[in-house]
Write a protein that holds these residues in place. Structure first.
Motif, mmCIF file in Angstrom:
data_model
loop_
_atom_site.group_PDB
_atom_site.id
_atom_site.type_symbol
_atom_site.label_atom_id
_atom_site.label_comp_id
_atom_site.label_asym_id
_atom_site.label_seq_id
_atom_site.Cartn_x
_atom_site.Cartn_y
_atom_site.Cartn_z
ATOM 1 N N LEU A 1 97.877 34.569 4.834
ATOM 2 C CA LEU A 1 96.725 33.833 4.282
ATOM 3 C C LEU A 1 95.415 34.551 4.628
ATOM 4 O O LEU A 1 94.529 34.685 3.778
ATOM 5 N N LYS A 2 95.296 35.021 5.875
ATOM 6 C CA LYS A 2 94.073 35.733 6.277
ATOM 7 C C LYS A 2 93.890 36.992 5.432
ATOM 8 O O LYS A 2 92.800 37.261 4.947
ATOM 9 N N VAL A 3 94.950 37.790 5.291
ATOM 10 C CA VAL A 3 94.843 39.046 4.532
ATOM 11 C C VAL A 3 94.448 38.742 3.085
ATOM 12 O O VAL A 3 93.580 39.393 2.502
ATOM 13 N N LYS A 4 95.079 37.723 2.532
ATOM 14 C CA LYS A 4 94.804 37.347 1.140
ATOM 15 C C LYS A 4 93.356 36.892 0.965
ATOM 16 O O LYS A 4 92.646 37.349 0.087
ATOM 17 N N GLU A 5 92.911 35.970 1.812
ATOM 18 C CA GLU A 5 91.615 35.341 1.545
ATOM 19 C C GLU A 5 90.419 36.211 1.897
ATOM 20 O O GLU A 5 89.394 36.098 1.239
ATOM 21 N N VAL A 6 90.504 37.042 2.922
ATOM 22 C CA VAL A 6 89.334 37.869 3.233
ATOM 23 C C VAL A 6 89.446 39.304 2.732
ATOM 24 O O VAL A 6 88.490 39.852 2.205
ATOM 25 N N GLY B 1 95.912 24.524 3.989
ATOM 26 C CA GLY B 1 95.586 25.894 4.405
ATOM 27 C C GLY B 1 95.963 26.193 5.844
ATOM 28 O O GLY B 1 97.077 25.923 6.294
ATOM 29 N N THR B 2 95.006 26.744 6.565
ATOM 30 C CA THR B 2 95.241 27.145 7.946
ATOM 31 C C THR B 2 95.620 25.962 8.833
ATOM 32 O O THR B 2 96.440 26.098 9.745
ATOM 33 N N SER B 3 95.046 24.801 8.575
ATOM 34 C CA SER B 3 95.364 23.633 9.396
ATOM 35 C C SER B 3 96.826 23.220 9.216
ATOM 36 O O SER B 3 97.497 22.819 10.166
ATOM 37 N N TYR B 4 97.318 23.349 7.990
ATOM 38 C CA TYR B 4 98.742 23.092 7.734
ATOM 39 C C TYR B 4 99.584 24.102 8.518
ATOM 40 O O TYR B 4 100.574 23.741 9.165
ATOM 41 N N GLY C 1 82.552 31.432 10.161
ATOM 42 C CA GLY C 1 83.280 32.260 9.188
ATOM 43 C C GLY C 1 84.145 31.363 8.321
ATOM 44 O O GLY C 1 84.755 30.412 8.825
ATOM 45 N N VAL C 2 84.187 31.633 7.018
ATOM 46 C CA VAL C 2 84.989 30.784 6.131
ATOM 47 C C VAL C 2 86.465 30.844 6.523
ATOM 48 O O VAL C 2 87.167 29.837 6.491
ATOM 49 N N ALA C 3 86.935 32.023 6.911
ATOM 50 C CA ALA C 3 88.323 32.136 7.345
ATOM 51 C C ALA C 3 88.468 31.527 8.738
ATOM 52 O O ALA C 3 87.765 31.903 9.670
ATOM 53 N N SER C 4 89.370 30.588 8.865
ATOM 54 C CA SER C 4 89.557 29.899 10.136
ATOM 55 C C SER C 4 90.350 30.774 11.110
ATOM 56 O O SER C 4 91.408 31.284 10.767
ATOM 57 N N THR C 5 89.821 30.981 12.300
ATOM 58 C CA THR C 5 90.515 31.818 13.286
ATOM 59 C C THR C 5 90.656 31.079 14.613
ATOM 60 O O THR C 5 91.746 30.664 14.999
ATOM 61 N N VAL D 1 95.435 17.032 10.248
ATOM 62 C CA VAL D 1 94.893 18.206 10.924
ATOM 63 C C VAL D 1 93.826 18.829 10.022
ATOM 64 O O VAL D 1 94.106 19.172 8.876
ATOM 65 N N SER D 2 92.605 18.934 10.551
ATOM 66 C CA SER D 2 91.518 19.484 9.740
ATOM 67 C C SER D 2 90.403 20.001 10.643
ATOM 68 O O SER D 2 89.881 19.258 11.468
ATOM 69 N N GLN D 3 90.054 21.259 10.477
ATOM 70 C CA GLN D 3 88.958 21.829 11.254
ATOM 71 C C GLN D 3 87.665 21.079 10.946
ATOM 72 O O GLN D 3 87.002 20.571 11.837
ATOM 73 N N SER D 4 87.324 20.998 9.673
ATOM 74 C CA SER D 4 86.042 20.389 9.274
ATOM 75 C C SER D 4 86.075 18.873 9.388
ATOM 76 O O SER D 4 85.046 18.241 9.605
ATOM 77 N N GLY D 5 87.235 18.290 9.192
ATOM 78 C CA GLY D 5 87.335 16.827 9.149
ATOM 79 C C GLY D 5 86.815 16.244 7.849
ATOM 80 O O GLY D 5 86.651 15.031 7.729
ATOM 81 N N GLU D 6 86.535 17.109 6.873
ATOM 82 C CA GLU D 6 85.927 16.643 5.615
ATOM 83 C C GLU D 6 86.695 17.096 4.378
ATOM 84 O O GLU D 6 86.227 16.875 3.257
ATOM 85 N N THR D 7 87.825 17.747 4.520
ATOM 86 C CA THR D 7 88.568 18.252 3.361
ATOM 87 C C THR D 7 89.010 17.095 2.453
ATOM 88 O O THR D 7 89.655 16.153 2.915
ATOM 89 N N ALA D 8 88.654 17.184 1.173
ATOM 90 C CA ALA D 8 88.867 16.065 0.247
ATOM 91 C C ALA D 8 90.334 15.630 0.187
ATOM 92 O O ALA D 8 90.636 14.440 0.305
HETATM 93 C C1 F6R Z 1 91.725 29.494 5.708
HETATM 94 C C2 F6R Z 1 90.898 28.325 5.589
HETATM 95 C C3 F6R Z 1 91.355 27.191 4.717
HETATM 96 C C4 F6R Z 1 91.219 25.895 5.505
HETATM 97 C C5 F6R Z 1 91.534 24.685 4.616
HETATM 98 C C6 F6R Z 1 91.528 23.378 5.403
HETATM 99 O O1 F6R Z 1 91.168 30.408 6.589
HETATM 100 O O2 F6R Z 1 89.857 28.254 6.199
HETATM 101 O O3 F6R Z 1 92.663 27.385 4.302
HETATM 102 O O4 F6R Z 1 92.066 25.944 6.609
HETATM 103 O O5 F6R Z 1 90.572 24.609 3.593
HETATM 104 O O6 F6R Z 1 90.278 23.156 5.991
HETATM 105 P P1 F6R Z 1 90.099 22.090 7.136
HETATM 106 O O7 F6R Z 1 90.882 22.550 8.313
HETATM 107 O O8 F6R Z 1 88.620 22.046 7.400
HETATM 108 O O9 F6R Z 1 90.627 20.788 6.601
#
Ligand code: F6R
Ligand code: UD1
Length: 371
Positions: free
Chosen positions: A245-250, A63-66, A159-163, A108-115
């Protein structure tokens, strides 16, 4: 706590000057009379030699991290001279693509937990690659299981959408490129210009946030559309993907980011006088190519919204009618940080005006911990 804001996404968009400042805090060294400006990434300093010796750098995320990694790819290639390849985590796993001991794999991962990203990390560890994490969450699975890494320190993102995580990720990866390239004399001038650009970046983001009302007005015009295309290339191919991606998801509107160089290989067939198209044409080495894309879209009576550098409105729209979004110009590799902001604002306003839940889009979760 949303403070004076109505939604977390809105708050997180507007706090980017501050989150970027925190991301860079203590990591940019101003230099002195005889010392060069440089960057210091504490988590990587003992691993830079190994990274410089690697045969390839592979970015892995979802997603956004990519998209953030894609935005940083050109500057990493330029300053490191090492081939940089991109992997969407699930696709790497589906293909069981080759990963070698000589690779540096950057997760690259905001949460650090993406499966998917975690499973890809396991896979890269088994294949003997040096594994580097770029995450916002101290103590997360990716931070714990990588050999080394960098925390982006953007602050909690709700916010679910990463900014704000997106812009901080790009800045960290630009700093990664600077750190890897730090031993190359020939690029010192370029690196110092980027460091100067980083120091000034929060101010430029503050400036571009003033487009809030303009983006709200644009959202009102687009409220009933079925679809929105976003054309970008070079440093801003990622901006096109991320804006869409932002327009699509939110906003729950179909949107597609398109590499402008691919326009004639299919997407041009979609262009008519109704479909709105955003073209990113800020100043960089691709500018004249984007000008020619705009002319060709005009020739098909495309409904254009052009994002350009301040002062370029006349030159990008010469000979056709279009709406213009003027943004401050920064160092080319940092321009994606500025350019994504109006698109974040557009997605935000479009969602609110269309009456959807902006902080919790339907069917989506902040952290995707299942495959
Ligand atoms: C888009 C969004 C998702 C995350 C994706 C990866 O706004 O939030 O596309 O970017 O699920 O999440 P992380 O970065 O936590 O691995
Ligand atoms: C660290 C401290 C910071 C302190 C600073 C002072 C932490 C979390 N950070 O920041 O509070 O102000 O020193 O010098 O204590 N790591 C991974 N994988 C990841 C992310 C990080 O292995 O995905 C590792 C790094 O290699 C490093 C450690 O975690 O060993 C901390 O990383 P980071 O917070 O980025 O380091 P500093 O910026 O030096």
């Amino acid at each position: 706590n949303k403070g004076k804001y109505e939604h977390y996404m809105q708050k997180e968009i507007h706090e980017q000057p501050e989150s970027l400042t925190t991301t860079m805090r203590g990591r940019l060294i101003r230099g002195g009379s005889c010392k060069a400006k440089t960057v210091l990434l504490g988590g990587l300093k003992d691993h830079l030699k190994t990274i410089r010796r690697s045969r390839r750098i592979v970015f892995i995320g979802c997603g956004t991290s990519y998209n953030a990694a894609l935005a940083a790819r050109p500057i990493l290639e330029e300053l490191s001279g090492i081939p940089v390849t991109m992997e969407i985590a699930s696709d790497l796993l589906d293909r069981q693509g080759p990963i070698y001991r000589e690779d540096t794999a950057v997760f690259v991962s905001q949460s650090g937990e993406t499966a998917d990203t975690l499973l890809a990390l396991q896979y890269a560890l088994e294949n003997g690659a040096l594994c580097v994490g770029i995450t916002n969450t101290v103590g997360s699975a990716i931070a714990r299981n990588t050999h080394c890494g960098v925390h982006i320190n953007a602050g909690c993102e709700i916010g679910v959408a990463s900014t704000k995580a997106y812009t901080s990720q790009i800045v960290v990866m630009a700093m990664l490129a600077l750190a890897i390239g730090d031993d190359t004399i020939s690029s010192q001038g370029r690196r110092e210009a980027i460091i100067d650009g980083l120091f000034d970046l929060p101010n430029k983001v503050r400036e571009v946030l003033k487009l809030d009302q303009e983006m709200k007005d644009l959202a009102k015009l687009l409220i009933a559309e079925q679809s929105l295309l976003v054309f970008g290339r070079g440093y801003n191919y990622a901006t096109a993907l991320e804006g869409a991606l932002k327009v699509k998801e939110v906003a729950l509107m179909h949107s597609e980011g398109i590499l402008a160089g691919e326009m004639k290989h299919g997407p041009l067939a979609l262009v008519d006088e109704n479909l709105p198209i955003v073209v990113i044409a800020t100043r960089d080495a691709c500018f004249s190519k984007q000008q020619s894309v705009i002319q060709q879209l005009h020739a098909r009576k495309g409904r254009l919204i052009v994002m350009c550098s301040k002062g370029d409105a006349m030159s990008v729209c010469a000979g056709g009618s279009c709406r213009v979004i003027e943004v401050p110009q920064v160092e080319d590799c940092l321009q994606p940080v500025v350019n994504v902001v109006p698109l974040q604002l557009l997605a935000y306003h479009l969602t609110v005006i269309r009456g959807y839940n902006v902080d919790q889009p339907r069917n989506l979760a902040k952290s995707v911990t299942t495959q």
